[in-house]
Design an enzyme around this catalytic site. Structure first.
Site, PDB file in Angstrom:
ATOM      1  N   MET A  30      42.062  42.753  49.389  1.00 27.22           N
ATOM      2  CA  MET A  30      42.870  44.099  48.092  1.00 27.22           C
ATOM      3  C   MET A  30      42.679  44.758  49.133  1.00 27.22           C
ATOM      4  O   MET A  30      42.962  45.551  48.735  1.00 27.22           O
ATOM      5  CB  MET A  30      42.631  43.913  47.162  1.00 27.22           C
ATOM      6  CG  MET A  30      42.627  42.241  46.308  1.00 27.22           C
ATOM      7  SD  MET A  30      43.667  43.232  44.483  1.00 27.22           S
ATOM      8  CE  MET A  30      41.859  44.062  43.922  1.00 27.22           C
ATOM      9  N   HIS A  34      34.697  46.358  52.791  1.00 30.64           N
ATOM     10  CA  HIS A  34      33.341  46.832  53.404  1.00 30.64           C
ATOM     11  C   HIS A  34      32.986  45.441  53.982  1.00 30.64           C
ATOM     12  O   HIS A  34      33.402  44.406  54.073  1.00 30.64           O
ATOM     13  CB  HIS A  34      32.727  47.476  52.022  1.00 30.64           C
ATOM     14  CG  HIS A  34      33.000  46.357  50.850  1.00 30.64           C
ATOM     15  ND1 HIS A  34      32.161  44.802  50.957  1.00 30.64           N
ATOM     16  CD2 HIS A  34      33.280  46.372  49.213  1.00 30.64           C
ATOM     17  CE1 HIS A  34      33.486  44.273  49.597  1.00 30.64           C
ATOM     18  NE2 HIS A  34      33.420  45.172  49.477  1.00 30.64           N
ATOM     19  N   HIS A  37      33.190  42.155  52.616  1.00 30.92           N
ATOM     20  CA  HIS A  37      34.656  41.368  53.535  1.00 30.92           C
ATOM     21  C   HIS A  37      34.362  40.885  55.023  1.00 30.92           C
ATOM     22  O   HIS A  37      34.583  39.899  55.561  1.00 30.92           O
ATOM     23  CB  HIS A  37      35.311  42.392  53.310  1.00 30.92           C
ATOM     24  CG  HIS A  37      36.361  43.019  51.862  1.00 30.92           C
ATOM     25  ND1 HIS A  37      35.505  43.487  51.771  1.00 30.92           N
ATOM     26  CD2 HIS A  37      36.177  42.357  51.380  1.00 30.92           C
ATOM     27  CE1 HIS A  37      36.604  44.352  50.696  1.00 30.92           C
ATOM     28  NE2 HIS A  37      37.146  43.227  49.645  1.00 30.92           N
ATOM     29  N   GLN A 148      31.194  35.289  46.420  1.00 31.26           N
ATOM     30  CA  GLN A 148      30.004  34.561  45.722  1.00 31.26           C
ATOM     31  C   GLN A 148      30.493  36.000  43.861  1.00 31.26           C
ATOM     32  O   GLN A 148      29.708  35.395  43.001  1.00 31.26           O
ATOM     33  CB  GLN A 148      29.172  34.979  45.733  1.00 31.26           C
ATOM     34  CG  GLN A 148      27.736  33.370  44.840  1.00 31.26           C
ATOM     35  CD  GLN A 148      27.631  32.146  45.516  1.00 31.26           C
ATOM     36  OE1 GLN A 148      27.807  31.947  46.035  1.00 31.26           O
ATOM     37  NE2 GLN A 148      26.955  31.129  44.139  1.00 31.26           N
ATOM     38  N   SER A 186      34.982  47.305  46.416  1.00 33.58           N
ATOM     39  CA  SER A 186      35.674  48.087  47.250  1.00 33.58           C
ATOM     40  C   SER A 186      35.752  49.415  45.897  1.00 33.58           C
ATOM     41  O   SER A 186      35.799  51.142  45.988  1.00 33.58           O
ATOM     42  CB  SER A 186      36.809  47.656  46.640  1.00 33.58           C
ATOM     43  OG  SER A 186      36.840  46.880  47.524  1.00 33.58           O
TER      44      SER A 186
HETATM   45  O1  PAF Z   1      39.247  39.167  45.110  1.00 38.28           O
HETATM   46  C1  PAF Z   1      40.262  40.175  45.474  1.00 38.28           C
HETATM   47  O2  PAF Z   1      40.148  40.586  46.326  1.00 38.28           O
HETATM   48  C2  PAF Z   1      41.479  39.308  44.976  1.00 38.28           C
HETATM   49  O3  PAF Z   1      41.140  38.612  43.569  1.00 38.28           O
HETATM   50  C3  PAF Z   1      42.104  38.421  45.316  1.00 38.28           C
HETATM   51  C4  PAF Z   1      41.427  37.204  45.695  1.00 38.28           C
HETATM   52  C5  PAF Z   1      42.339  39.174  47.136  1.00 38.28           C
HETATM   53  C6  PAF Z   1      43.639  37.982  44.934  1.00 38.28           C
HETATM   54  O4  PAF Z   1      44.823  38.902  44.651  1.00 38.28           O
END
Ligand code: PAF
Length: 284
Positions: A30, A34, A37, A148, A186
């Protein structure tokens, strides 16, 4: 890196890659990226010929009183990070592009979607799985990467894959933490300086319970209580739940066993944070 807003252009590109024999790794996000990700993207880059990252703040997974409107959206900064990580495609649709008015279906997560996070956030996993299934169809991944930290989300996406025989391998990636143990999220940007100071107690509490497991405590309720007691001392922190559960049915085991999860959700002021540890796995 090419940026796609139109879902069907992304799908055409993905199908062309697949036809050319190139495997695709998808990292659904989303945004407000950071280091957590980045670790998913780095792994995807290592394991696939093509990497697609999606940035989509999914309205379907937010409750009416949640933070959809104020969720951080630093798109240019995110795009810069992903370019540096050599991502092939960044998918950034608008809400209308992914879920137009004509969109009517939804994924029912089944009973696992009503527990824990699903109990606290009704409809959350229905929204998550609906978005994830659509992203899978558009990006055609061979592998999809999930952190996780959002353990119930990870387990439900795995269940979705099994139930519908989706040809995608769901890859679980370890939680990335600040040096003091706070799991990267986030939402950490919402914390005041004082709340940030107390936030490391969340992981410290889970770790203390995990250490008790390693030294022989097998009573799941006592492990939960131990973590709860440890967090009780932190000013301004309200524990929503601490739960020990198995990976398949998300039920509290009669006796805790290695591989069970100890998870928590807490509120620090108005900010809701989640974290978990795997029993018997040390302190990750
Ligand atoms: O973990 C997230 O950022 C969200 O739940 C996802 C997997 C992108 C689904 O909108």
């Amino acid at each position: 890196m090419r940026i796609y807003e139109d879902p069907y252009l992304l799908q055409q590109q993905a199908l062309a890659w697949r036809q050319a024999g190139e495997e695709i790794g998808l990292v659904p996000t989303m945004g407000a990226l950071h280091a957590g990700h980045e670790s998913l993207v780095t792994r995807a880059r290592r394991e696939n010929a093509r990497v697609v990252v999606s940035i989509f703040v999914n309205p379907l997974q937010f409750g009416p009183d949640e933070d959809f409107a104020r969720y951080p959206r630093p798109f240019d900064q995110d795009a810069g990070r992903l370019t540096a990580l050599q991502v092939d495609a960044l998918f950034h649709p608008s809400v209308d592009q992914l879920f137009p008015r004509s969109f009517k279906s939804a994924v029912d997560p089944g009973p696992l979607g009503d527990r824990l996070e699903g109990q606290a956030r009704p409809g959350h996993f229905r929204g998550v799985l609906t978005a994830v299934l659509k992203l899978f169809e558009l990006a055609q991944p061979k592998r999809a990467y999930f952190g996780q930290k959002d353990i119930q989300q990870l387990l439900l996406v795995r269940q979705l894959g099994r139930d519908f025989a989706l040809p995608v391998h769901v890859v679980a990636c370890p939680t990335v933490r600040e040096p003091d143990g706070l799991a990267l999220s986030s939402r950490n940007v919402y914390l005041t300086a004082e709340q940030r100071q107390h936030a490391p107690v969340i992981f410290a509490a889970l770790r203390a319970a995990e250490a008790a497991f390693r030294t022989g405590e097998r009573d799941a309720e006592r492990l939960e209580q131990l973590a709860r007691d440890r967090m009780a001392a932190a000013p301004g922190l309200a524990v929503e739940y601490v739960a020990c559960f198995d990976e398949i049915g998300l039920q509290r085991p009669a006796r805790a066993a290695a591989g069970n999860i100890l998870a928590t959700a807490v509120k620090l002021g108005s900010t809701r944070l989640i974290d978990n540890v795997v029993l018997g796995a040390g302190s990750d």
